[in-house]
Write a protein that holds these residues in place. Sequence first.
Motif, PDB file in Angstrom:
ATOM      1  N   LYS A  27       0.869  -1.225   0.068  1.00 11.09           N
ATOM      2  CA  LYS A  27      -0.033  -0.056  -0.191  1.00 11.09           C
ATOM      3  C   LYS A  27       0.922   1.288   0.137  1.00 11.09           C
ATOM      4  CE  LYS A  27      -3.902  -2.154   2.359  1.00 11.09           C
ATOM      5  NZ  LYS A  27      -4.961  -2.029   3.598  1.00 11.09           N
ATOM      6  N   LEU A  31       1.140   4.429  -2.589  1.00 12.79           N
ATOM      7  CA  LEU A  31       0.774   5.677  -2.400  1.00 12.79           C
ATOM      8  C   LEU A  31       1.803   6.387  -2.904  1.00 12.79           C
ATOM      9  CD1 LEU A  31      -0.788   7.741  -0.755  1.00 12.79           C
ATOM     10  CD2 LEU A  31       0.681   7.091   1.275  1.00 12.79           C
ATOM     11  N   ASP A  34       1.630   7.031  -6.458  1.00 15.00           N
ATOM     12  CA  ASP A  34       0.302   7.955  -6.940  1.00 15.00           C
ATOM     13  C   ASP A  34       1.044   9.427  -6.641  1.00 15.00           C
ATOM     14  OD1 ASP A  34      -1.475   5.963  -7.288  1.00 15.00           O
ATOM     15  OD2 ASP A  34      -2.406   5.884  -5.428  1.00 15.00           O
ATOM     16  N   LEU A 150      -4.512  11.779  -0.191  1.00 18.31           N
ATOM     17  CA  LEU A 150      -3.211  10.911  -0.138  1.00 18.31           C
ATOM     18  C   LEU A 150      -2.942  10.591   1.403  1.00 18.31           C
ATOM     19  CD1 LEU A 150      -1.056  12.422  -3.037  1.00 18.31           C
ATOM     20  CD2 LEU A 150      -2.523  10.327  -3.133  1.00 18.31           C
ATOM     21  N   GLY A 153      -5.545   8.226   2.652  1.00 19.11           N
ATOM     22  CA  GLY A 153      -5.259   6.679   2.389  1.00 19.11           C
ATOM     23  C   GLY A 153      -3.891   6.370   3.074  1.00 19.11           C
ATOM     24  N   TYR A 154      -2.893   7.010   3.318  1.00 15.26           N
ATOM     25  CA  TYR A 154      -1.934   6.638   4.267  1.00 15.26           C
ATOM     26  C   TYR A 154      -2.393   6.221   5.526  1.00 15.26           C
ATOM     27  CZ  TYR A 154       2.061   6.708   7.409  1.00 15.26           C
ATOM     28  OH  TYR A 154       3.129   6.682   8.399  1.00 15.26           O
ATOM     29  N   SER A 157      -4.519   3.079   5.536  1.00 20.49           N
ATOM     30  CA  SER A 157      -3.462   1.857   5.383  1.00 20.49           C
ATOM     31  C   SER A 157      -3.049   1.366   6.830  1.00 20.49           C
ATOM     32  CB  SER A 157      -2.348   2.182   4.426  1.00 20.49           C
ATOM     33  OG  SER A 157      -3.041   2.255   3.062  1.00 20.49           O
TER      34      SER A 157
END
Length: 289
Positions: A27, A31, A34, A150, A153-154, A157
């Motif tokens: 992941k 990231l 991205d 972002l 998302g981190y 995760s």
Amino acid sequence: MTFAPMWDVFRVSSDKLALCHLELMKKMNDLIRDINKYGDEQVKIHRRTKEEMVGTVEAVQAVQVQNGHLQKSKEGYHSKCSELDRLRKEGAPQKELEKAELKSKKAAESFALCIDKYNRVGGEFEQKMSESSQKFQEIEEAHLRQIKQLIKGYSHSIEDTHVRVRQVHEEFKQNVENIGIDSLIQKFAESKGTGKDRPALVGFEEYMSALPPEGGKKSRAKAFRIPGLGKRDKEPDSTDSTVTETLTRRTTFTPVTLTLMTRSPRSSTSRLDQWSAAAAVTLLPRRRS
């Protein structure tokens, strides 16, 4: 080793933890990919925005130039007015006063023209800057929104990994509690044991020779013959007759009996009276049922 099942629990738990961290690493790599992709997109957006903002750049340069002209014109006008005031105070001739008034009037007109031009350029500057600022704000809002996404998302995760690690830890503790001492000993006994049934008693197995008969001929089993009872032997006495009658019945002799019933090397007749008393007891036959 009785503790082996516990090591299996450790191994399974460690493998699951490794999978959790491996998934987190994947992941994080996604990231990072991205973020790099977004960085490339931002470079393109900035380059395109810079091309679109050429009019704003020109307006900024124009207002800067007009500001310089305005300041110079203002200084010139003030200088001419100051010179006229000095002449008036000193009582200069009328001709010099008229000349100074003319210069002051021209300076005032020039200053007024510079003000009008500056205001016109300033209006265009404000319009361009307003449009550019709106564009810049939209770009910055999209940038902050993407960066926040972002980071979110981190965060998700990391949170998912912590949840999975916690689940693995709880499962590990539960497995350790479920494996008792009796269970460990039982598994060890099952792995090392040879069965639950007791082995049967071992019986005597007669040796069977695997060597082929000499000369390639089939060997004939010699008929069992009691020494001293053959046709060519002497007639037995009364004691021998009793023993002979007993031995000639349908009996089964043990290997020990067959070993003892051999011809004595000291006598050619091999009579039964040459056997020892212990041997005679051993030779007692077993009657078949």
